[in-house]
Enzyme design. Structure first.
Site, PDB file in Angstrom:
ATOM      1  N   ASN A 192      45.476  43.825  43.699  1.00  0.00           N
ATOM      2  CA  ASN A 192      44.379  44.430  44.838  1.00  0.00           C
ATOM      3  C   ASN A 192      45.222  44.361  46.276  1.00  0.00           C
ATOM      4  O   ASN A 192      45.012  45.059  47.016  1.00  0.00           O
ATOM      5  CB  ASN A 192      43.337  43.559  44.885  1.00  0.00           C
ATOM      6  CG  ASN A 192      42.511  43.872  46.209  1.00  0.00           C
ATOM      7  OD1 ASN A 192      41.657  44.777  46.214  1.00  0.00           O
ATOM      8  ND2 ASN A 192      42.256  42.788  47.150  1.00  0.00           N
ATOM      9  N   HIS A 241      37.238  43.882  44.380  1.00  0.00           N
ATOM     10  CA  HIS A 241      37.525  44.463  45.822  1.00  0.00           C
ATOM     11  C   HIS A 241      38.271  45.879  45.409  1.00  0.00           C
ATOM     12  O   HIS A 241      39.074  46.483  46.353  1.00  0.00           O
ATOM     13  CB  HIS A 241      38.642  43.486  46.521  1.00  0.00           C
ATOM     14  CG  HIS A 241      37.829  42.085  46.608  1.00  0.00           C
ATOM     15  ND1 HIS A 241      36.714  42.277  47.755  1.00  0.00           N
ATOM     16  CD2 HIS A 241      37.517  41.254  45.960  1.00  0.00           C
ATOM     17  CE1 HIS A 241      36.472  41.067  47.855  1.00  0.00           C
ATOM     18  NE2 HIS A 241      36.903  40.144  46.730  1.00  0.00           N
ATOM     19  N   ASP A 265      42.834  39.982  38.840  1.00  0.00           N
ATOM     20  CA  ASP A 265      42.410  39.232  40.036  1.00  0.00           C
ATOM     21  C   ASP A 265      41.842  40.021  40.975  1.00  0.00           C
ATOM     22  O   ASP A 265      42.275  41.285  41.278  1.00  0.00           O
ATOM     23  CB  ASP A 265      43.669  38.520  40.644  1.00  0.00           C
ATOM     24  CG  ASP A 265      43.326  37.683  41.807  1.00  0.00           C
ATOM     25  OD1 ASP A 265      42.492  36.709  41.693  1.00  0.00           O
ATOM     26  OD2 ASP A 265      43.485  38.205  43.272  1.00  0.00           O
ATOM     27  N   GLU A 279      38.131  40.080  37.137  1.00  0.00           N
ATOM     28  CA  GLU A 279      37.352  39.263  37.945  1.00  0.00           C
ATOM     29  C   GLU A 279      36.474  39.799  39.170  1.00  0.00           C
ATOM     30  O   GLU A 279      36.847  40.327  40.003  1.00  0.00           O
ATOM     31  CB  GLU A 279      38.263  38.071  39.113  1.00  0.00           C
ATOM     32  CG  GLU A 279      37.874  37.313  39.710  1.00  0.00           C
ATOM     33  CD  GLU A 279      38.621  36.532  40.747  1.00  0.00           C
ATOM     34  OE1 GLU A 279      38.496  35.476  41.526  1.00  0.00           O
ATOM     35  OE2 GLU A 279      39.395  37.186  41.257  1.00  0.00           O
ATOM     36  N   GLN A 288      35.762  46.784  49.596  1.00  0.00           N
ATOM     37  CA  GLN A 288      36.761  47.522  48.900  1.00  0.00           C
ATOM     38  C   GLN A 288      37.647  48.219  49.515  1.00  0.00           C
ATOM     39  O   GLN A 288      38.899  48.457  48.941  1.00  0.00           O
ATOM     40  CB  GLN A 288      36.496  48.583  47.549  1.00  0.00           C
ATOM     41  CG  GLN A 288      35.136  47.671  46.979  1.00  0.00           C
ATOM     42  CD  GLN A 288      34.609  48.766  45.825  1.00  0.00           C
ATOM     43  OE1 GLN A 288      34.573  49.788  45.989  1.00  0.00           O
ATOM     44  NE2 GLN A 288      34.418  48.199  44.474  1.00  0.00           N
ATOM     45  N   ASP A 331      45.373  44.883  52.053  1.00  0.00           N
ATOM     46  CA  ASP A 331      44.754  45.519  50.877  1.00  0.00           C
ATOM     47  C   ASP A 331      45.373  46.804  50.378  1.00  0.00           C
ATOM     48  O   ASP A 331      45.642  47.874  51.049  1.00  0.00           O
ATOM     49  CB  ASP A 331      43.338  45.755  51.459  1.00  0.00           C
ATOM     50  CG  ASP A 331      42.337  46.117  50.279  1.00  0.00           C
ATOM     51  OD1 ASP A 331      42.148  45.070  49.316  1.00  0.00           O
ATOM     52  OD2 ASP A 331      41.735  47.126  50.165  1.00  0.00           O
TER      53      ASP A 331
END
Length: 470
Positions: A124, A216, A212, A239, A173, A182
């Protein structure tokens, strides 16, 4: 030998050769011809590759675990804190847990012991924007929006602020999780880079991934990444921490794989801290069993108080007994190290290296070595594919249930032992109490009508199955 970031840039763009091996069952209730003998995962948090390799042969394989989940295998930022493992600098398989060669040897040795490897994949984000520039554990340089040979500013989402509103899907996100830069996972170039990294791991024999911070990333981005893998059907568990009222829910992600059911661990903490009589309904309001990855705790929840952890002693062990005995989800047993400081890394950690784990040292929890856990893994494997039957409870803290005609378990969540007569669907005979370990030092005799009397120890269990009889 540690490779440079430039060498990595060339490596990650290579298309991985197709690789196939035994995979996890398609669901918690199904098996495939080439699946491992067990679906139980051992989550080995911050264990070095050499330590995992040794433990696979000496303990994990013989105990009947099907898989180990290992910490993120990539170059990370320097630092002794555990969370540095979740800030990737490059996708070299060179980092605090060991070298590429040690990782490959670990995968091979675990496979020889009948154990598959699941890698924790951090896809991510990269490093924290608050850390600025630096040098990773394998010598690669990095800075804000700058990872030479891998990522530049165009590879990150436009939002440069931390997430501030969990009721706003776009904010969750596309903005930064706790300052972590990100990645624009909707970008095909980013997807190709991430898929190349994961294909490298698949080529080395990895059999699955934990994704992980999946919450997001849009579910469609993850689906696109998975479609680019050399094995697009590879197992993964995502997750996704669900919360009531939020727009992003775990059910959105089941199209590509399992999803961690955080409410399961939360409910176990509540029940074992109060009354366990209602656990027969633990699946209600949660993901379908075939989509759920379940655990008593993980590295986050053991620290934030969300679940039970090793500090809860016999109650913690008993909750793991229940998870392995009951028919819901794909179970993951957690093993890590003791801590008082939230940020503390593994014992003996330096800024660039994690020392080998030692189950002879009090600092390591080594849950997988507990006789009760090993016995209950064997019980879980023996009753696989059966439904829960013959539920009984006393309205408070004693419960019992069958697993069809294959097994039966009784749990006592009180401070005193309990003697009771139970009625099962088991054939007559003398059974080993697997909740006491695998050596059959304790036995239970079942009568022709399926009834038996047992003394269930305080904060303990009795578990019997047809594969472990005298």
């Amino acid at each position: 030998m540690r490779r440079t970031a430039a060498a990595l840039g060339a490596t990650i763009m290579l298309s991985a050769c197709a690789w196939s091996n035994a995979g996890l069952p398609a669901s918690a209730d199904e098996t495939t011809e080439d699946a491992r003998d067990s679906d139980v995962i051992l989550n080995m948090f911050q264990w070095s590759w050499t330590s995992v390799a040794e433990e696979c042969g000496s303990t994990i394989g013989p105990a009947g675990f099907g898989y180990v989940q290992v910490s993120p295998p990539q170059e990370e930022i320097q630092g002794t804190e555990w969370w540095t493992s979740y800030q990737p600098v490059s996708y070299q398989i060179e980092g605090k847990m060991g070298t590429r060669e040690e990782f490959a040897e670990m995968v091979q040795k675990c496979d020889e012991a009948g154990v598959g490897v699941i890698a924790d994949a951090v896809i991510n984000h990269t490093t924290g924007a608050d850390t600025g520039a630096g040098t990773g554990t394998a010598g690669s340089s990095y800075a804000l929006d700058d990872f030479p040979g891998i990522y530049g500013p165009e590879h990150f989402n436009d939002c440069r602020e931390d997430i501030s509103d969990y009721t706003d899907r776009d904010n969750v996100q596309n903005c930064r999780l706790s300052s972590l830069q990100d990645l624009a996972t909707g970008s095909e170039e980013v997807q190709d880079t991430l898929a190349a990294y994961m294909n490298d791991l698949l080529d080395m024999g990895v059999e699955g991934f934990r994704i992980d911070a999946a919450k997001h990333m849009p579910a469609e981005d993850l689906a696109a990444i998975k479609s680019k893998l050399s094995d697009p059907d590879v197992y993964w568990v995502q997750e996704v921490i669900g919360a009531a009222g939020e727009p992003i829910q775990p059910s959105e992600y089941t199209g590509t794989g399992d999803v961690h059911e955080f409410d399961y661990g939360r409910q176990l903490k509540s029940a074992f801290g109060g009354s366990i009589a209602g656990l027969d309904s633990i699946a209600e309001g949660k993901l379908d069993s075939e989509d759920a990855g379940v655990f008593v705790d993980n590295h986050d929840t053991e620290r934030n108080g969300e679940t039970l952890n090793y500090k809860d002693g016999d109650t913690y062990t008993l909750a793991n007994d229940f998870m392995l005995a009951y028919d819901y989800g794909r179970p993951s047993v957690y093993t890590g190290y003791t801590f008082e400081d939230f940020d503390a890394g593994a014992p003996g950690s330096t800024a660039t290296e994690v020392g080998d784990a030692s189950c002879g040292a009090e600092e390591w929890t080594c849950t997988q070595r507990l006789p009760e856990i090993q016995g209950m893994v064997a019980f879980h494997n023996a009753v696989a594919g059966t439904e829960v039957t013959d539920w009984w409870d006393d309205g408070d803290n004693n419960i019992a249930f069958g697993r069809g005609e294959k097994g039966f378990a009784a749990l006592n969540n009180t401070e005193g032992e309990v003697t009771n007569t139970y009625r099962s669907s088991l054939p007559a005979g003398t059974y080993c109490n697997m909740a006491a370990g695998t050596d059959c030092t304790e036995t239970v005799t079942v009568a022709e009508d399926g009834s038996f009397e047992a003394v269930v120890p305080a904060k303990g269990a009795v578990a019997i199955d047809v594969e472990h009889m005298e």
